[in-house]
Write a protein that holds these residues in place. Structure first.
Motif: not given
Length: 262
Positions: A132, A135-136, A140
């Motif tokens: 990832a 911001q992802q 997560e």
């Protein structure tokens, strides 16, 4: 940082090992799936009180949790976009280093075999977070760790309220404080999707036991140590104090077939 890379490297190499013996060494009590058995069968009588299957599984689960969440803390410090995620990462490193110290102390006292590598499911969580970006990653990170900590929280409470083993009870006290702290810092990121998280906690995926069980260390394998950070605030259990708490008297040696971790 050097140590964290060694932990992660060992985890991914070990994740490919055969898991044939794992279920024999310790039952599954990891990841997001809960056990279906009561776990109240006594497998050894120790000077700190009787040790049950659930007690043994709990010690293994705490060790395995640290083997993936500790390196994830270092990943969060590197990749986290928000100050809250970096703070949560520091709590992961600090808390699991202290829990790991306690696990490594009490496991040989109770003759429990503990893993050197997290379960395949847990290694998968690490891989997902490594992949990832931006911001992802933060989203997560917060949701995976809130979900896994929420899943184990009830188990910690059950062990604390039912175990008759003084050392396991002391570990449960420490784990209760640590898990609650980690749940709290994940929620403080403001990124937790509570609907999805609670659904996942109450409807765990049906995975093969091999995915939920960490591989057994090879004979003579050097034990991985999760080193506390220089600014550590969490402290391991005082084993001497835990040993005498509650006026525990020495019990007979384990009977044949009751030795743990064989």
């Amino acid at each position: 940082m050097r140590f964290s890379r060694n932990v992660m490297g060992t985890a991914f190499v070990g994740g490919a090992l055969s898991l044939t013996l794992a279920a024999l060494a310790y039952p599954s009590m990891l990841g997001l799936e809960t056990t279906s058995t009561s776990g109240d069968r006594i497998i050894a009588n120790t000077q700190w009180g009787p040790l049950t299957e659930a007690d043994r599984s709990f010690v293994v689960a705490v060790r395995a949790a640290g083997l993936w969440e500790y390196p994830v803390g270092f990943i969060g410090l590197q990749k986290g976009q928000s100050p809250a995620v970096k703070t949560a990462s520091e709590h992961l490193i600090d808390g699991h280093a202290a829990l790991d110290t306690t696990c490594r102390k009490i496991a040989p006292m109770l003759n429990i075999t503990i893993p050197n590598v997290a379960s395949p499911q847990q290694v998968g969580f690490v891989s997902k977070l490594q992949a990832a970006q931006g911001q992802q990653f933060d989203i997560e990170f917060a949701n995976i760790l809130r979900q896994t900590h929420g899943s184990i929280f009830n188990t910690v409470a059950k062990i604390r309220s039912t175990t008759k083993n003084t050392l396991v009870r002391a570990l449960a006290d420490q784990a209760n404080d640590t898990v609650l702290d980690h749940i709290t810092v994940m929620e403080k990121t403001g990124m937790v999707d509570f609907d999805q998280t609670l659904f996942n906690q109450t409807t765990p995926p049906k995975l093969p036991q091999a995915d939920l069980t960490p591989p057994v260390p090879a004979a003579g394998e050097q034990m991985i140590v999760l080193t506390p950070p220089p600014t550590a605030t969490s402290t391991p259990v005082d084993i001497d104090a835990a040993s005498v708490a509650g006026g525990v008297t020495p019990a007979p040696a384990p009977t044949a077939g009751g030795v743990v971790g064989q």
